[in-house]
Design a protein around this motif. Structure first.
Motif, PDB file in Angstrom:
ATOM      1  N   ILE A 137      11.754   2.786   0.128  1.00 24.44           N
ATOM      2  CA  ILE A 137      13.078   3.317  -0.212  1.00 24.44           C
ATOM      3  C   ILE A 137      14.080   2.169  -0.290  1.00 24.44           C
ATOM      4  N   LYS A 139      13.521  -0.966  -0.897  1.00 23.35           N
ATOM      5  CA  LYS A 139      13.238  -1.791  -2.084  1.00 23.35           C
ATOM      6  C   LYS A 139      13.720  -1.095  -3.360  1.00 23.35           C
ATOM      7  N   ALA A 140      13.586   0.232  -3.397  1.00 22.75           N
ATOM      8  CA  ALA A 140      14.010   0.972  -4.593  1.00 22.75           C
ATOM      9  C   ALA A 140      15.515   0.839  -4.801  1.00 22.75           C
ATOM     10  N   PHE A 141      16.289   0.958  -3.727  1.00 23.55           N
ATOM     11  CA  PHE A 141      17.742   0.809  -3.838  1.00 23.55           C
ATOM     12  C   PHE A 141      18.097  -0.609  -4.310  1.00 23.55           C
TER      13      PHE A 141
END
Lengths: 155, 171
Positions: A137, A139-141
């Motif tokens: 999560i 890393k996604a942001f």
């Protein structure tokens, strides 16, 4: 992991968001419209000023609808801070629709509900403060913010 | 090279075992290096694919809900790709050690202790590489399917709340 859900007018967000900024040790990424009534609050000013001393990089990604000339008058202290620390604070203007996030050190995240109608006078109503989420999560942001940042107009 | 009559003639049983070990080391490292290296390279390219231009929180939610996407994200993390690369390099090193061992056997056929030591070293390298690979796979599967599942579900739930009915004016 901890998640705090906040709902209300801008006063509700002042303390949690300044607290979030105070946790910064390495970097702070903000995608924002620099809403003056919010960013001119003393707590926010103190937190951002403290961040400048602690972190190595602050990236401020302005909403594509933000008027930089108006902001330079209304939140002039942020632009003054940028002028004093040009290597540490970077400001860019988004070219595509961005959501209003604050990313602190890959550990703390503030996610704001997307405005369904673009109206600079309407403050955010819902926020999530996510602390230490799973790495996918986080890393996604970060990846999404970097994507917006790479496309943005710098300088 | 793998003729039991000439390789490791300490005793009959050692000769037999050494040849089996040597075949196993060479086979595993010959297969292990190219396969794991290709997988690591592919995973590293997958991690660089950007989100769609108009990616939003909704888009992020969509992929967080999808177990296969979630697992792919774990496998494309730098740390995981790094571990795959390290194990492929260890396989390569084990293969090189086996080749050096063979050359020593050809040119210095009496250096039996050295030959045997190198064989044991290459065997350990193959075991270490396989161990890293196995642990990485198990950790990823456990993380993706069990440990982070609850946290991801919580974030998804909260994000859905965040996206719901956000068009009313502040009270």
């Amino acid at each position: 992991m901890e998640i705090e859900a906040l709902e209300g007018n801008i006063d509700v967000f002042v303390e949690p968001i300044s607290g979030l900024l105070n946790k910064g040790e390495n970097f702070i990424d903000l995608s924002t419209s620099l809403y003056p009534a919010f960013y001119n609050k003393k707590e926010l000013k103190d937190a951002i000023n403290a961040c400048v001393k602690k972190v190595t990089k602050i990236r401020i990604l302005l909403d594509k609808n933000a008027n930089i000339n108006t902001l330079k008058k209304e939140v002039s202290w942020i632009f003054d801070l940028h002028d004093k620390n040009p290597k540490k604070i970077e400001i860019a203007k988004a070219v595509n629709d961005v959501e209003h996030w604050i990313l602190v050190d890959e550990k703390y995240f503030r996610i704001e509900a997307k405005h369904k109608h673009v109206d600079e006078e309407v403050p955010a109503l819902k926020n999530l403060i996510i602390s230490k989420p799973p790495q996918i999560i986080a890393k996604a942001f970060i990846r999404q913010f970097n994507y917006w940042w790479d496309l943005a107009q710098k300088g | 090279m793998l003729n039991s009559s000439s390789w490791y003639d300490y005793s009959d049983s050692v000769v037999y075992n050494a040849d089996i070990v040597s075949i196993a080391v060479i086979t595993v490292s010959i297969l292990g290096f190219p396969i794991i290296f290709s997988v690591a390279t592919w995973l590293s390219t997958q991690s660089k694919i950007p989100f769609p231009e108009e990616a939003t929180t909704e888009e992020m939610l969509r992929y967080l809900k999808d177990p296969s996407e979630r697992l792919l994200r774990y496998f494309t993390e730098d740390k995981t790709v790094g571990k795959f690369l390290i194990s492929s390099m260890i396989y390569l090193f084990a293969l090189l050690l086996s080749l050096i061992n063979y050359c020593i056997y050809i040119f210095f056929n009496n250096a039996k202790f050295l030959i045997f030591t190198l064989l044991i070293c290459s065997l350990f390298l193959v075991l270490i590489a396989s161990g890293i690979l196995f642990c990485t796979l198990i950790i990823m599967l456990i993380k993706g399917l069990k440990v982070d599942k609850k946290d991801v579900a919580e974030v998804v739930k909260r994000m859905e709340w965040l996206l719901r009915d956000n068009n009313h004016k502040p009270k």
